[in-house]
Write a protein that holds these residues in place. Structure first.
Motif, PDB file in Angstrom:
ATOM      1  N   ARG A  76       0.827  -1.204   0.000  1.00 31.48           N
ATOM      2  CA  ARG A  76       0.000   0.000   0.000  1.00 31.48           C
ATOM      3  C   ARG A  76       0.864   1.257   0.000  1.00 31.48           C
ATOM      4  NH1 ARG A  76      -2.527   4.092   2.125  1.00 31.48           N
ATOM      5  NH2 ARG A  76      -4.746   4.384   1.673  1.00 31.48           N
TER       6      ARG A  76
ATOM      7  N   LEU B  50       0.682   4.101  -2.893  1.00 32.53           N
ATOM      8  CA  LEU B  50       0.481   5.505  -2.546  1.00 32.53           C
ATOM      9  C   LEU B  50       1.597   6.370  -3.114  1.00 32.53           C
ATOM     10  CD1 LEU B  50      -1.252   7.550  -0.995  1.00 32.53           C
ATOM     11  CD2 LEU B  50       0.175   7.099   1.013  1.00 32.53           C
TER      12      LEU B  50
ATOM     13  N   ARG C 169      -2.003  14.092  -0.631  1.00 32.70           N
ATOM     14  CA  ARG C 169      -2.388  12.823  -0.002  1.00 32.70           C
ATOM     15  C   ARG C 169      -3.850  12.472  -0.274  1.00 32.70           C
ATOM     16  NH1 ARG C 169       1.366   9.363   2.829  1.00 32.70           N
ATOM     17  NH2 ARG C 169       3.300  10.547   2.651  1.00 32.70           N
ATOM     18  N   ARG C 170      -4.717  13.478  -0.223  1.00 30.65           N
ATOM     19  CA  ARG C 170      -6.137  13.215  -0.386  1.00 30.65           C
ATOM     20  C   ARG C 170      -6.427  12.676  -1.783  1.00 30.65           C
ATOM     21  NH1 ARG C 170      -9.203  17.856   2.345  1.00 30.65           N
ATOM     22  NH2 ARG C 170      -7.909  18.987   0.868  1.00 30.65           N
TER      23      ARG C 170
ATOM     24  N   ALA D 298      -4.893   9.102  -2.186  1.00 35.57           N
ATOM     25  CA  ALA D 298      -5.689   8.083  -1.506  1.00 35.57           C
ATOM     26  C   ALA D 298      -6.975   7.798  -2.265  1.00 35.57           C
ATOM     27  CB  ALA D 298      -6.002   8.536  -0.078  1.00 35.57           C
TER      28      ALA D 298
ATOM     29  N   GLU E 142      -8.730   4.076  -4.105  1.00 36.08           N
ATOM     30  CA  GLU E 142     -10.037   3.502  -3.783  1.00 36.08           C
ATOM     31  C   GLU E 142     -10.488   2.489  -4.833  1.00 36.08           C
ATOM     32  OE1 GLU E 142     -12.774   6.677  -3.401  1.00 36.08           O
ATOM     33  OE2 GLU E 142     -11.892   7.486  -1.558  1.00 36.08           O
TER      34      GLU E 142
END
Length: 410
Positions: A143, A147, A165-166, A169, A173
């Motif tokens: 992970r 990322l 980061r938002r 991430a 999904e």
């Protein structure tokens, strides 16, 4: 109704995760399956072709010693009347099969995906047993690596910290990760329509990291890591590689491109997985420290809403925390303001308005602090958004008491 700053552009709408999730669980229909793609996926996942009528169909058996009793008849094209029937029978047999390879083939058919695989050669115990936390370590490292690849699709940087980061991430999904296999292998399926850029960037970054490590081990120089940033190498990637390799005898990462889309531009087909060993860890650690140390501050013009205010006494400088709306891809930022700018920020908050200001986003602390802040000014917003901000203020007055005691908010 759109709630946004009057001067800010409308952001594009991303596909809803539920739409992607529904596709994962929807079994493919025969008329939706390309026989050539099915054959390529079977070959990729270890199935063996054992004859069949040449130019008409192939007989495939699953991997492993127990595969002799099961076989699939897969047409080579749709040129014959029984092609759909054969495809339907093959799909039904895959659905009923309990082998991991059959499940992976079905996933690749349901949503065309690039596949990323990790292998860890962890020391084994009696009867090839491994410690219970080995799979958890593999998943965590995988992970981290995904990322890091997602961050590299947003911008090129040696160190991202809290930036992007938002969005990164959100890109993850749509990625599906299967169970770890007994041989220390883990596979992630990255959908073409939402994640091909992620697979491409990670593929290029891994090879650039491998070349930079080789250069450092051969010459002692770190210059290759500077150039590798453009390929997507970062502190976040080096930390993911360290987490993957640490405690093992070695690790490999490979990318397989979706057969339905072919090989992307500037990427190679059929290349061997990238390998890293414990001997690479010192170079990776040094590179990570170098990236952290040398990432420069970023000049920004941030718009945000005040969520916390604090200062030691009246008529002096104070610190605020902004929830960032625009200007930097971070969720929140801390700022120290002089007395006048602090007063402006407090008044804007009380009337339900965001503020806009300039400054330098510092890498120290993960790009969570703005230094040299100046030019604090309220920003007009649409009426509906202002009402929402005022309602939020009324519901959360407690935190503001520490800023509004005495003469702090006069």
């Amino acid at each position: 109704m759109t709630h946004r700053l009057l001067e800010e552009p409308v952001r594009p709408v991303r596909p809803h995760p539920d739409d992607i999730a529904a596709a994962w669980h929807r079994p493919p229909q025969p008329d939706q399956v390309d026989p050539a793609v099915l054959g390529a996926l079977l070959h990729r996942h270890g199935w063996r072709r054992r004859g069949g009528a040449s130019g008409r169909y192939g007989r495939w058996t699953p991997p492993g010693p127990g595969g002799g009793g099961t076989s699939l008849l897969v047409p080579e094209s749709r040129a014959f009347p029984d092609s759909d029937d054969l495809l339907g029978e093959a799909l039904q047999a895959l659905t009923r099969s309990g082998t991991p390879s059959a499940r992976e083939v079905l996933i690749g058919l349901a949503v065309p995906s690039d596949e990323i695989r990790w292998w860890r050669e962890a020391p084994s115990g009696p009867a090839d047993s491994v410690p219970w936390n080995v799979e958890a370590q593999l998943r965590a490292a995988a992970r981290q690596m995904l990322l890091a690849g997602a961050l590299a699709t947003r911008a090129r940087a040696g160190y991202y910290g809290a930036r992007h980061r938002r969005a990164a991430a959100a890109l993850l999904e749509h990625v599906l990760v299967g169970p770890a296999a007994a041989d220390g292998r883990l596979t992630a399926f990255v959908p073409l329509d939402t994640g091909r850029t992620l697979a491409v960037r990670l593929h290029q970054a891994l090879y650039a990291a491998r070349e930079a490590v080789d250069y450092q081990r051969a010459t002692g120089g770190m210059d290759a890591f500077d150039g590798a940033v453009e390929a997507g190498v970062s502190r976040e990637l080096t930390e993911a590689l360290i987490a993957l390799v640490r405690g093992t005898e070695g690790a490999r990462i490979g990318v397989e491109w979706a057969p339905s889309a072919g090989v992307p531009e500037n990427c190679a087909a059929g290349v061997e997985p990238v390998e890293f060993s414990p001997g690479d860890l010192p170079a990776l650690r040094e590179a990570g420290e170098r990236y952290l140390r040398e990432e420069p501050p970023v000049p920004v013009r941030i718009t945000g809403t005040v969520v916390r205010m604090r200062r030691p006494g009246p008529r002096c400088e104070g610190s605020i925390r902004l929830r960032v709306i625009a200007g930097a891809e971070i969720p929140q930022v801390r700022i120290t303001l002089d007395e006048e700018d602090y007063r402006i920020a407090g008044h804007a908050h009380l009337v339900g308005l965001p503020v806009r200001l300039h400054g330098q986003l510092e890498s120290r602390g993960g790009f969570r602090r703005l230094t040299g802040a100046c030019g604090v000014a309220p920003v007009q917003v649409e009426e509906a958004e202002r009402d929402r901000l005022m309602k939020s203020l009324q519901e959360n007055l407690d935190f503001f008491e520490e800023a509004c005691s005495g003469d702090d908010c006069d």
